[in-house]
Scaffold this active site. Sequence first.
Site, mmCIF file in Angstrom:
data_model
loop_
_atom_site.group_PDB
_atom_site.id
_atom_site.type_symbol
_atom_site.label_atom_id
_atom_site.label_comp_id
_atom_site.label_asym_id
_atom_site.label_seq_id
_atom_site.Cartn_x
_atom_site.Cartn_y
_atom_site.Cartn_z
ATOM 1 N N ASP A 112 54.092 45.447 88.661
ATOM 2 C CA ASP A 112 54.074 45.018 90.069
ATOM 3 C C ASP A 112 54.262 43.514 90.246
ATOM 4 O OD1 ASP A 112 51.656 44.546 88.830
ATOM 5 O OD2 ASP A 112 50.447 45.004 90.589
ATOM 6 N N GLU A 197 43.631 38.330 77.076
ATOM 7 C CA GLU A 197 44.735 37.501 76.620
ATOM 8 C C GLU A 197 44.260 36.543 75.540
ATOM 9 O OE1 GLU A 197 43.675 37.930 79.718
ATOM 10 O OE2 GLU A 197 45.351 38.472 81.055
HETATM 11 N N1 UDP Z 1 47.779 50.146 84.907
HETATM 12 C C1 UDP Z 1 47.592 51.237 84.070
HETATM 13 N N2 UDP Z 1 46.531 52.083 84.301
HETATM 14 C C2 UDP Z 1 45.652 51.905 85.340
HETATM 15 C C3 UDP Z 1 45.854 50.783 86.190
HETATM 16 C C4 UDP Z 1 46.908 49.924 85.931
HETATM 17 O O1 UDP Z 1 48.366 51.431 83.134
HETATM 18 O O2 UDP Z 1 44.728 52.707 85.503
HETATM 19 C C5 UDP Z 1 48.912 49.240 84.666
HETATM 20 C C6 UDP Z 1 49.645 48.833 85.941
HETATM 21 O O3 UDP Z 1 50.661 49.775 86.261
HETATM 22 C C7 UDP Z 1 50.149 47.441 85.612
HETATM 23 C C8 UDP Z 1 49.077 46.910 84.656
HETATM 24 O O4 UDP Z 1 48.409 48.050 84.115
HETATM 25 O O5 UDP Z 1 51.400 47.455 84.951
HETATM 26 C C9 UDP Z 1 48.072 46.015 85.368
HETATM 27 O O6 UDP Z 1 47.449 46.743 86.407
HETATM 28 P P1 UDP Z 1 47.368 46.213 87.904
HETATM 29 O O7 UDP Z 1 48.702 45.706 88.318
HETATM 30 O O8 UDP Z 1 46.730 47.264 88.749
HETATM 31 O O9 UDP Z 1 46.367 44.993 87.697
HETATM 32 P P2 UDP Z 1 46.138 43.682 88.548
HETATM 33 O O10 UDP Z 1 47.405 43.333 89.245
HETATM 34 O O11 UDP Z 1 45.054 44.024 89.488
HETATM 35 O O12 UDP Z 1 45.753 42.683 87.524
HETATM 36 MN MN MN Z 2 49.306 43.864 89.033
#
Ligand code: UDP
Ligand code: MN
Length: 248
Positions: A112, A197
């Site tokens: 995203d 990280e």
């Molecule tokens: N993701 C996943 N499983 C989950 C939630 C998120 O594989 O249950 C993936 C999501 O599609 C993205 C990455 O892990 O590529 C980070 O998640 P997210 O974007 O929701 O995190 P944030 O933007 O809140 O850090």
């Molecule tokens: Mn994200």
Amino acid sequence: DIPVIYLITPTHGRLEQKADLTRLSYTLRLVPNIHWIIVEDLSRKSDLVTNFLANCKLPYTHLFVATPDNYKLKEKDPNWLKPRGVLQRNKGLQWLRNQTGVTGVVYFADDDNTYDLRIFEEMRYTQRVSVWPVGLVGDLKYESPKLRNKKVVGWHTYWKPERKFAMDMAGFAINARLLLEHPRAEFRMTAGRGNLESDLLTQLGVEWSDLEPRAEDCTKVLVWHTRTEKSSLKNEGKMKTYYNTSSD
Ligand code: UDP
Ligand code: MN
């Protein structure tokens, strides 16, 4: 021969998944020499992602591994409560290590985020670990490495500034060689909040002097930690059709 960029993308099922993946794939189509490792958070390959990848016109590898229930965020949980994408990124690393003759650079690209094409060229010639600013993250306009005399000496971040490598996932890339030299290094659920990280880079034996600042000495934001708003379906199933009754 330019080095290959291996992009590891965890992805999970949600209403916006196909839209986010479509947008990302259209960016990646413009990047030469990339290999997209897409890892579903599911116990099988979904039809949606399978069909999407078949049409994406990119070199890809499709993997899956489900996050166990006790590690999953619940609907009402704040998003910082549990790390996301951990097993999926590790699955991608495992796949890379099982290939023969992998060289190039590895980047963890969430599905995203928003990527300026120039970030891929900034990371392409990474010797060990390259680093740069990330926009719209950590409740700041951006987070960034702090430089002195063109060397990284600290971090512009609000949150846990005492982390050794206080960077978001989108803020660094690693030479694949480093990952092969440390075959057991991986993301750990036990790393602590916001520490995935830094924990990985520490396992890779990375030192301050290994960090290669990019994006014009870390003065440019070329990647943004954007998040897609959750869509509502509250009007699903409530529509009526009003037929035209005029006679013209
Ligand atoms: N993701 C996943 N499983 C989950 C939630 C998120 O594989 O249950 C993936 C999501 O599609 C993205 C990455 O892990 O590529 C980070 O998640 P997210 O974007 O929701 O995190 P944030 O933007 O809140 O850090
Ligand atoms: Mn994200």
